[in-house]
Design an enzyme around this catalytic site. Structure first.
Site, short mmCIF file in Angstrom:
data_model
loop_
_atom_site.label_atom_id
_atom_site.label_comp_id
_atom_site.label_asym_id
_atom_site.label_seq_id
_atom_site.Cartn_x
_atom_site.Cartn_y
_atom_site.Cartn_z
N ASP A 127 0.79 -1.23 0.00
CA ASP A 127 0.00 0.00 0.00
C ASP A 127 0.83 1.28 0.00
O ASP A 127 0.33 2.35 -0.35
CB ASP A 127 -0.94 0.03 1.21
CG ASP A 127 -0.21 0.00 2.55
OD1 ASP A 127 1.03 -0.06 2.57
OD2 ASP A 127 -0.89 0.02 3.60
N SER A 669 5.71 7.85 12.86
CA SER A 669 5.69 6.54 12.23
C SER A 669 6.43 5.49 13.05
O SER A 669 7.29 5.81 13.88
CB SER A 669 6.32 6.65 10.85
OG SER A 669 6.65 5.40 10.33
N ARG A 671 8.46 3.47 11.61
CA ARG A 671 9.57 3.04 10.74
C ARG A 671 10.86 2.84 11.52
O ARG A 671 11.41 3.74 12.13
CB ARG A 671 9.75 4.03 9.59
CG ARG A 671 10.25 5.39 9.98
CD ARG A 671 10.11 6.41 8.85
NE ARG A 671 8.72 6.69 8.56
CZ ARG A 671 8.30 7.81 7.95
NH1 ARG A 671 9.17 8.74 7.59
NH2 ARG A 671 7.03 8.01 7.72
#
Length: 780
Positions: A127, A669, A671
């Site tokens: 996505d 995030s 990440r």
């Protein structure tokens, strides 16, 4: 006793079948599958019930819903020390979900572990790598072409190691999870900070870094600091222009971006029943913006309705049987309690540049005029993982229909991002998509798109001051379009649609009038739409790849010359010494999110190549020495240059370095690249006033030292030209501060204390060089 992963492997051999989650094998009384895609993986409410009863007896008090689900997944409910905000829990999550940008590094780490199969049900969702440019179909074709190497890697790695694969175009990870995998009482971890979206279906769904996902996929108990629980009591009911999004925008204004750190947000009270299941998911999704570990709602009839409509009535019926364990106990205690009367709540819009700067829609125009924010809205954007449900699209279409009836279209550009292929197909069938096109909208691909910076924006130049309004969740500087002068505001999809039609922040749809094509004034009525389609959902195209039963012949190739993928090399072990004469790479001024540390947008293409993506290390952080981004002093040459280049210089010359940060460092995030990059380029420690939860854990996983000032005022004692020595690592123990000697250029020194939150297991990660290195040591 043999490690859990070995027990799983032995069990697999004994059964002669693919690897099962141990809890599923040992406890299958109910025989209700977790999802249609894994018919042999069962929901184990009996085990949840058993563990809850053990813990309740031990604690001798009522339990919150959060505690029931979290403690119900304890590896050792009888022996686990439990103290909110203090102890570390060892948990057994039910499943793992990964989006394609973070799955690359997670799967590369899993490959490095040497294990043959994942130990729990796991999925990959494509996505993040689809850039919004021309429109849905064209953008999807382009993404498949330019990302073919990465998609092939993820598909083959999934097939090799037993991970389900959702192809590009299937939709956003969190919408797919809500439609197929979330259920009341589940404990799910996902490699994306908005994984808490699943709390809208009564699950504890937590965003993590890839290394945490690897632990769970390897069958190792997952560690989480025992969360505090913040209760949000909802009374009254939603009506008019007020939407579920306004609940979390209001809460963000109350708690700020760090007010939920270390806590689960637990919504309860009579007002809950006025919110749809997907509306609850919206609220939980954006809980990431207040730093919350996750958010959750109690199981109710709105969730049952959603489960039934998404072909999971069997799960709803089973949840009914165990409902007492899927709601909080009467009289349970919350560490903090917030009360919101939904009947009095007004439509909100938050921003710019931070998601906790809350305004009412009625007042934002006046505030914007006072602050000098652009009033003209250049683009309105609806969708994203936060607000892309059937109900969201329906309410936006209801607003658009009224404008069309009076001959109006959007004055601003307008984009629509469906949350999944199922949502896209259904809104096409039911006419919502065409209405939104007719009012001037462009329907983008079923993907993250502009929400994460995947937007090839052409209407402005970089540096041009402008305003956009979105139904997204995050609005940090440059987040959506890489332009630091874009003022991004967050609100509900229906308010975005109304503002895009009016074209200005000064428009309040509750009170203001528009002028139709015929010159007559009219007022928009509050939108009304079905929360779920009257007919069944249209599933659209089949975009799921099942892992094969036999993957022995499956190969996963990573070219040594690839610029997109790179196999990982182990990080160096700690040498047993204190860290001497560390240079300060950068002393960060103010907010430093994971977007500042490891930018997304065009850098997403390097998420599977650690060396290449390290060229974006801290390029968005502001250097306190000169007030500039990506400009730091090289302590050896005394020249200013880009942050990554300076870090590489230090690494090449054997010079260790640290970063000095401010409050809530690493918010945003999940990440883990924001932790992998400093480790790869020779960083040894990150010293701040405070950390965001996920980032702090990610740093520990990669063998770095996330440390906080015992006295926050000590931040001011350190200057970019100083050198630091960190002492006490030979006697590194939980709860014991480390010493830091600050060496100033004039020869004077100061000593300060640095706190940490390491436990014994995490100290072992540091000594081994990383959590993955430690896993390999244990396997040997």
């Amino acid at each position: 006793m043999a490690p859990y992963s070995l027990l799983v492997t032995r069990l697999q051999k004994a059964l002669g079948v693919r690897q099962y989650h141990v809890a599923s094998v040992l406890c299958q009384r109910a025989k209700v599958a977790m999802s249609h895609f894994e018919p042999n993986e069962y929901i184990h409410y009996e085990l949840l019930e058993k563990n809850i009863n053990i813990v309740r007896k031990r604690l001798n008090r009522p339990l919150t819903l959060s505690e029931k689900i979290v403690y119900g997944h304890l590896d050792d409910p009888a022996g686990q020390e439990i103290e909110r905000g203090k102890t570390y829990l060892r948990l057994r999550p039910d499943r793992v979900a990964m989006q394609d940008a973070t799955a690359q590094m997670a799967m590369l780490q899993f490959i490095s572990s040497g294990l043959p199969k994942v130990a729990v049900p796991s999925t990959i969702h494509c996505d993040h790598l689809i850039e919004a440019q021309l429109g849905g179909e064209k953008d999807l074709r382009r993404a498949k072409d330019i990302n073919q190497e990465v998609y092939n890697f993820l598909a083959t790695a999934g097939a090799k190691y037993g991970v389900g694969f959702w192809r590009p175009g299937s939709g956003i990870i969190h919408q797919i999870i809500l439609e197929n995998y979330a259920y009341p009482g589940v404990l799910l971890i996902g490699t994306d900070s908005h994984t808490p979206n699943g709390g809208g279906l009564g699950g504890i769904c937590i965003g993590v870094g890839g290394a945490d996902a690897v632990d769970v996929m390897a069958g190792i108990p997952w560690e989480l600091k025992c969360p505090k629980v913040i209760g949000v009591k909802l009374t009254g009911s939603l009506s008019g222009w007020t939407s579920p999004k306004d609940v979390i925008l209001k809460v963000a204004g109350i708690l700020t971006v760090k007010g939920g750190t270390g806590a689960i947000m637990e919504y309860h009270g009579p007002g809950v029943d006025s919110i749809s299941c997907t509306g609850m998911a919206t609220i939980c999704n954006m809980g990431a913006e207040i730093g919350a570990t996750t958010s959750v709602f109690p199981y109710n009839h709105r969730m049952k309705k959603y489960l039934s409509k998404t072909s999971r009535a069997d799960i709803a019926n089973l949840a009914d049987e165990f409902k007492d364990h899927l709601v909080p106990d009467p009289g349970c205690h919350y560490d903090q309690l917030i009360e919101i009367n939904l009947s009095e709540l007004k439509p909100h819009i938050n921003g710019p540049f931070t998601p906790d700067l809350a305004h009412s829609v009625a007042e934002v125009g006046k505030v914007a005029e006072k602050e000098g924010w652009p009033l003209d809205i250049r683009v309105g954007l609806i969708g994203s993982c936060t607000n892309s449900s059937y109900e969201d699209m329906g309410r936006s279409a209801a607003v658009a229909k009224q404008a069309l009836a009076h001959g109006l279209k959007c004055k601003s550009q307008f984009t629509i991002t469906p949350g999944s292929e199922q949502i896209h197909a259904t809104i096409e069938r039911d006419g919502y998509a065409q209405v939104l096109r007719d009012v001037g909208g462009i329907v983008l691909a079923n993907a993250c798109g502009p929400c994460i910076g995947q937007w090839d924006r052409k209407d402005i130049k970089k540096g041009e001051k402008n305003t956009i309004v979105t139904s997204y969740n995050r609005n940090f500087t440059g987040r959506n379009d890489a332009n630091p002068e874009t003022h991004a505001f967050i609100t509900s999809p229906e308010i975005v649609t109304a503002l895009a039609i009016a074209g200005t922040l000064k428009f309040n749809p509750e009170t203001d009038y528009l002028t139709g094509k015929d010159g007559k004034k009219f007022k928009l009525e509050a939108p009304d739409a079905d929360e779920l389609p009257k007919a069944e959902f249209d599933p659209g195209q089949d975009t799921y790849q099942y892992p094969p039963k036999d993957s022995s012949g499956q190969h996963v190739d990573v070219s040594p010359t690839s610029q997109r993928l790179q196999l990982l090399e182990p990080f160096d072990k700690w040498d047993g010494k204190d860290l001497e004469d560390l240079q300060i790479l950068i002393k960060v001024k103010g907010k430093c999110t994971t977007d500042h540390i490891s930018a997304a947008g065009p850098w997403l293409k390097f998420r599977g190549h650690l060396d290449n993506i390290s060229n974006n290390l801290l390029i968005g952080a502001i250097n306190i020495e000169n007030g500039k981004a990506n400009s730091v002093r090289n302590a050896v040459t005394q020249e200013f240059g880009p942050v990554p280049d300076t870090a590489r210089y230090y690494k090449k010359h054997g010079i260790g370095w640290v970063v000095i940060g401010d409050e809530n460092y690493g918010e945003g995030s999940s990440r883990e690249h924001a932790a992998l990059e400093p480790r790869h380029l020779g960083g040894r420690a990150i010293i701040t006033k405070s950390f965001a939860r996920i980032h702090e854990t990610n740093l520990k996983k990669q063998g770095l030292l996330p440390l906080t000032f015992a006295d926050p005022a000590d931040y001011n004692k350190i200057h970019p030209v100083d050198k630091l020595t960190i002492q006490g690592l030979k006697d590194f123990t939980p709860g014991k501060p480390l010493k830091c000697i600050i060496k100033h250029p004039n020869g004077t020194q100061e000593t300060i204390l640095l706190n940490h939150t390491f436990n014994e297991t995490q100290i072992e990660w540091f000594r081994a060089g990383s959590a993955l290195n430690r896993m390999k040591e244990l396997q040997k």
